[in-house]
Design an enzyme around this catalytic site. Structure first.
Site, PDB file in Angstrom:
ATOM      1  N   ASN A  19      45.037  44.481  37.882  1.00  0.00           N
ATOM      2  CA  ASN A  19      45.336  43.077  38.176  1.00  0.00           C
ATOM      3  C   ASN A  19      46.594  43.019  39.029  1.00  0.00           C
ATOM      4  OD1 ASN A  19      45.151  40.196  37.963  1.00  0.00           O
ATOM      5  ND2 ASN A  19      46.796  40.240  36.449  1.00  0.00           N
TER       6      ASN A  19
ATOM      7  N   GLY B 292      41.216  34.378  48.209  1.00  0.00           N
ATOM      8  CA  GLY B 292      40.869  35.780  48.417  1.00  0.00           C
ATOM      9  C   GLY B 292      41.688  36.513  49.464  1.00  0.00           C
ATOM     10  N   THR B 293      42.964  36.154  49.619  1.00  0.00           N
ATOM     11  CA  THR B 293      43.768  36.912  50.601  1.00  0.00           C
ATOM     12  C   THR B 293      44.018  38.344  50.109  1.00  0.00           C
ATOM     13  OG1 THR B 293      45.903  36.138  49.750  1.00  0.00           O
ATOM     14  CG2 THR B 293      44.883  34.834  51.505  1.00  0.00           C
ATOM     15  N   ASN B 294      44.134  38.538  48.809  1.00  0.00           N
ATOM     16  CA  ASN B 294      44.267  39.917  48.296  1.00  0.00           C
ATOM     17  C   ASN B 294      42.958  40.681  48.482  1.00  0.00           C
ATOM     18  OD1 ASN B 294      46.959  40.589  47.011  1.00  0.00           O
ATOM     19  ND2 ASN B 294      46.570  38.540  46.186  1.00  0.00           N
TER      20      ASN B 294
ATOM     21  N   HIS C 200      49.896  40.470  39.881  1.00  0.00           N
ATOM     22  CA  HIS C 200      50.616  39.310  39.356  1.00  0.00           C
ATOM     23  C   HIS C 200      51.782  38.993  40.302  1.00  0.00           C
ATOM     24  CE1 HIS C 200      51.889  36.518  36.249  1.00  0.00           C
ATOM     25  NE2 HIS C 200      53.120  36.915  36.474  1.00  0.00           N
TER      26      HIS C 200
HETATM   27  C1  GRF Z   1      47.881  35.808  43.924  1.00  0.00           C
HETATM   28  O1  GRF Z   1      49.157  35.259  43.994  1.00  0.00           O
HETATM   29  C2  GRF Z   1      47.761  36.716  42.735  1.00  0.00           C
HETATM   30  O2  GRF Z   1      48.951  37.342  42.400  1.00  0.00           O
HETATM   31  C3  GRF Z   1      47.387  35.763  41.638  1.00  0.00           C
HETATM   32  O3  GRF Z   1      46.541  34.825  42.258  1.00  0.00           O
HETATM   33  C4  GRF Z   1      46.836  34.742  43.654  1.00  0.00           C
HETATM   34  C5  GRF Z   1      45.555  34.986  44.375  1.00  0.00           C
HETATM   35  O4  GRF Z   1      45.651  34.768  45.742  1.00  0.00           O
HETATM   36  N1  GRF Z   1      46.822  36.485  40.525  1.00  0.00           N
HETATM   37  P1  GRF Z   1      44.449  35.153  46.694  1.00  0.00           P
HETATM   38  O5  GRF Z   1      43.200  34.457  46.183  1.00  0.00           O
HETATM   39  O6  GRF Z   1      44.301  36.634  46.681  1.00  0.00           O
HETATM   40  O7  GRF Z   1      44.835  34.637  48.049  1.00  0.00           O
END
Ligand code: GRF
Length: 211
Positions: free
Chosen positions: A123, A26-28, A125
């Site tokens: 999304n 969940g870093t994003n 990617h």
């Molecule tokens: C990211 O690299 C995103 O592009 C892909 O999955 C990864 C998720 O990373 N779809 P995080 O869980 O947000 O750290």
């Protein structure tokens, strides 16, 4: 959402309600939380629910730390993708979500889900789509393929979700260099930093255009 609906009697514009679907660290998600709390999305958007397909995902803890409602919904508890996605859709609807952000969500979402949230699903990617997208292109598979092909640059893409893998219209991309001594981990780290910048930027762009 119509502008009419966004304004209260006191003419205060309501925040866009975001639901985030995750499966991992969940870093994003964290980047979006930070942008809503103190960054470019402050006053414009709020995360109202985080749904994880894995009950042990660290992303759930991130949500809890910030007082965001979170819920695990696990694929194995359902007979098929359609009922799994329907349960997720119900939870999102219960929180009146305006925008759905997939952030490391590892499952294909059903056509019914896509039509229910038509034009409202984003999304991220970890490559410069349309290159290195599609079925099987996730996580380390993407970065290994980029390195194997001796690409000079890679990057991240935020795009609208449609019924095909990694296919919908691109909202924002950010390039990063691929260095001669890169391995999967070093490239993934550089790309992930780019992801954290562009996901909030893409949400801001979408809010400005749509709301
Ligand atoms: C990211 O690299 C995103 O592009 C892909 O999955 C990864 C998720 O990373 N779809 P995080 O869980 O947000 O750290």
């Amino acid at each position: 959402m119509k502008l009419k609906k966004m304004k209260s009697k006191k003419n205060i514009v309501a925040k866009v309600k975001i639901g985030v679907l995750v499966s991992g660290g969940g870093t994003n998600l964290q980047a979006i939380i930070d942008a809503c709390e103190s960054g470019i999305l402050k006053g414009l958007a709020e995360i109202v629910v985080v749904i994880s397909s894995r009950p042990d995902a660290y992303a759930l803890e991130r949500a809890q730390k910030h007082g965001i409602h979170s819920k695990p919904i696990t694929r194995r508890n359902f007979d098929n993708d359609a009922s799994f996605c329907a349960a997720i859709a119900e939870e999102l609807k219960a929180h009146s979500v305006d925008l759905v952000c997939l952030a490391g969500f590892v499952h294909m979402i059903s056509p019914e889900f896509i039509s229910r949230f038509q034009g409202k699903i984003l999304n991220i990617h970890p490559a410069l789509l349309p290159k290195y997208g599609g079925k099987g292109m996730y996580g380390h598979h993407v970065h290994n393929a980029v390195i194997k092909a001796r690409e000079k640059e890679s990057g991240a893409t935020v795009h609208w979700v449609d019924e095909h893998y990694d296919h919908g219209d691109i909202i924002i991309q950010k390039k990063v260099p691929v260095l001669p001594d890169d391995n999967c981990e070093s490239l993934a780290k550089r790309v992930l930093e780019a992801e954290h910048k562009i996901y909030p930027q893409a949400i801001l762009k979408v809010i400005k255009e749509k709301w």
